[in-house]
Design a protein around this motif. Sequence first.
Motif, PDB file in Angstrom:
ATOM      1  N   LEU A  99       0.841  -1.187   0.000  1.00 59.75           N
ATOM      2  CA  LEU A  99       0.000   0.000   0.000  1.00 59.75           C
ATOM      3  C   LEU A  99       0.883   1.247   0.000  1.00 59.75           C
ATOM      4  O   LEU A  99       1.901   1.276   0.684  1.00 59.75           O
ATOM      5  N   HIS A 100       0.528   2.267  -0.765  1.00 55.17           N
ATOM      6  CA  HIS A 100       1.263   3.526  -0.718  1.00 55.17           C
ATOM      7  C   HIS A 100       0.304   4.638  -0.297  1.00 55.17           C
ATOM      8  O   HIS A 100      -0.271   5.347  -1.119  1.00 55.17           O
ATOM      9  N   LYS A 101       0.107   4.750   1.013  1.00 52.54           N
ATOM     10  CA  LYS A 101      -0.692   5.817   1.614  1.00 52.54           C
ATOM     11  C   LYS A 101      -0.051   6.169   2.945  1.00 52.54           C
ATOM     12  O   LYS A 101       0.436   5.283   3.649  1.00 52.54           O
ATOM     13  N   ASP A 102      -0.076   7.441   3.308  1.00 51.49           N
ATOM     14  CA  ASP A 102       0.466   7.768   4.619  1.00 51.49           C
ATOM     15  C   ASP A 102      -0.548   7.411   5.716  1.00 51.49           C
ATOM     16  O   ASP A 102      -1.662   6.947   5.433  1.00 51.49           O
ATOM     17  N   ALA A 105      -4.179   8.763   5.453  1.00 47.37           N
ATOM     18  CA  ALA A 105      -5.009   8.248   4.360  1.00 47.37           C
ATOM     19  C   ALA A 105      -5.321   6.764   4.508  1.00 47.37           C
ATOM     20  O   ALA A 105      -6.265   6.265   3.889  1.00 47.37           O
ATOM     21  N   THR A 106      -4.558   6.056   5.328  1.00 46.21           N
ATOM     22  CA  THR A 106      -4.747   4.607   5.472  1.00 46.21           C
ATOM     23  C   THR A 106      -6.012   4.318   6.270  1.00 46.21           C
ATOM     24  O   THR A 106      -6.217   4.868   7.356  1.00 46.21           O
ATOM     25  N   ASP A 110      -7.689  -0.993   4.889  1.00 46.26           N
ATOM     26  CA  ASP A 110      -6.322  -1.138   4.385  1.00 46.26           C
ATOM     27  C   ASP A 110      -5.462  -1.906   5.385  1.00 46.26           C
ATOM     28  O   ASP A 110      -4.696  -2.799   5.013  1.00 46.26           O
ATOM     29  N   GLU A 155       4.610   5.834   4.790  1.00 44.20           N
ATOM     30  CA  GLU A 155       3.706   5.680   3.641  1.00 44.20           C
ATOM     31  C   GLU A 155       3.242   4.235   3.459  1.00 44.20           C
ATOM     32  O   GLU A 155       2.447   3.953   2.570  1.00 44.20           O
ATOM     33  N   ARG A 156       3.756   3.320   4.269  1.00 42.86           N
ATOM     34  CA  ARG A 156       3.384   1.904   4.134  1.00 42.86           C
ATOM     35  C   ARG A 156       3.287   1.262   5.519  1.00 42.86           C
ATOM     36  O   ARG A 156       3.894   0.227   5.779  1.00 42.86           O
ATOM     37  N   THR A 200       1.286   1.178  -6.775  1.00 40.15           N
ATOM     38  CA  THR A 200       1.777   0.871  -5.432  1.00 40.15           C
ATOM     39  C   THR A 200       3.196   1.385  -5.205  1.00 40.15           C
ATOM     40  O   THR A 200       3.654   1.434  -4.064  1.00 40.15           O
TER      41      THR A 200
END
Length: 259
Positions: A99-102, A105-106, A110, A155-156, A200
């Motif tokens: 996953l690439h969200k901070d 945003a997660t 997720d 970010e992951r 991703t």
Amino acid sequence: MDNELDFSDRTVLVTGSGRNIGRAIILEFAARGANVVINARSNAAEAEEVATRARELGAEALVVLGDASELAVVEEMHRRSVERFGRVDIYVSNAARRLHKDFFATTHEDWHYHLNQQLTSAWYLAKTFVPDMRAAGWGRILHINGNDGIRGDFERIPHSVAKGGLRTLTRSLAAGLGQYGITVNEIYPGFQATRRDPKTHPEVTDDYTARRLSRFPLRRQPTPAELAWAAAFLCAPRSGAITAGSVSLDGGELWIQAR
């Protein structure tokens, strides 16, 4: 002495083996005489291409599609592998999604999805395949881990936490399974030369790669073929004293700060 890495009459299962690292591991073992079980989440064409290549190397190959984070899929892999080959002697828990969200945003969804993908799936594999290994008095388990599980990544976060948990699972299983002739180890790939999904890995541009490689002691990316050879080494009979171990295939990036 390379015949020490002969896996004739052994069966090897690798999750997430339709491409990249998993594919390389399958082909390494196929070239060394093993029967191979290929697993991909949904891409049948990729999985069948790996199977075809493995057969060209002289191996017997079986393809089982499905998400390794689902217990029913893992049980189906076990059922079909035993039906075809008798048992699985070696398995590699490799399937992963990143996953690439901070943090902000997660979502909770997720979090659970990515922990299941990379940690719960390894638990399912152990619960399903280890009893046969214990009965046989021999087995090899490999977890493909990641440097994010050591250093973290904002970010992951679910991915990093799953990899940290996988490190603990490696050592916990090793603590009790050695008495049955089963070793449990992990490999850290690092920034491998693989195909990446831009969704991703949006950060992996040519400039990013050049900057990152400038800090590598090797000044190049490790390859899946190099990792696959290390996997074969860890699973060889003469490696039976290596358990609860971690082998880093990251080109020295994590522990050495090159100038």
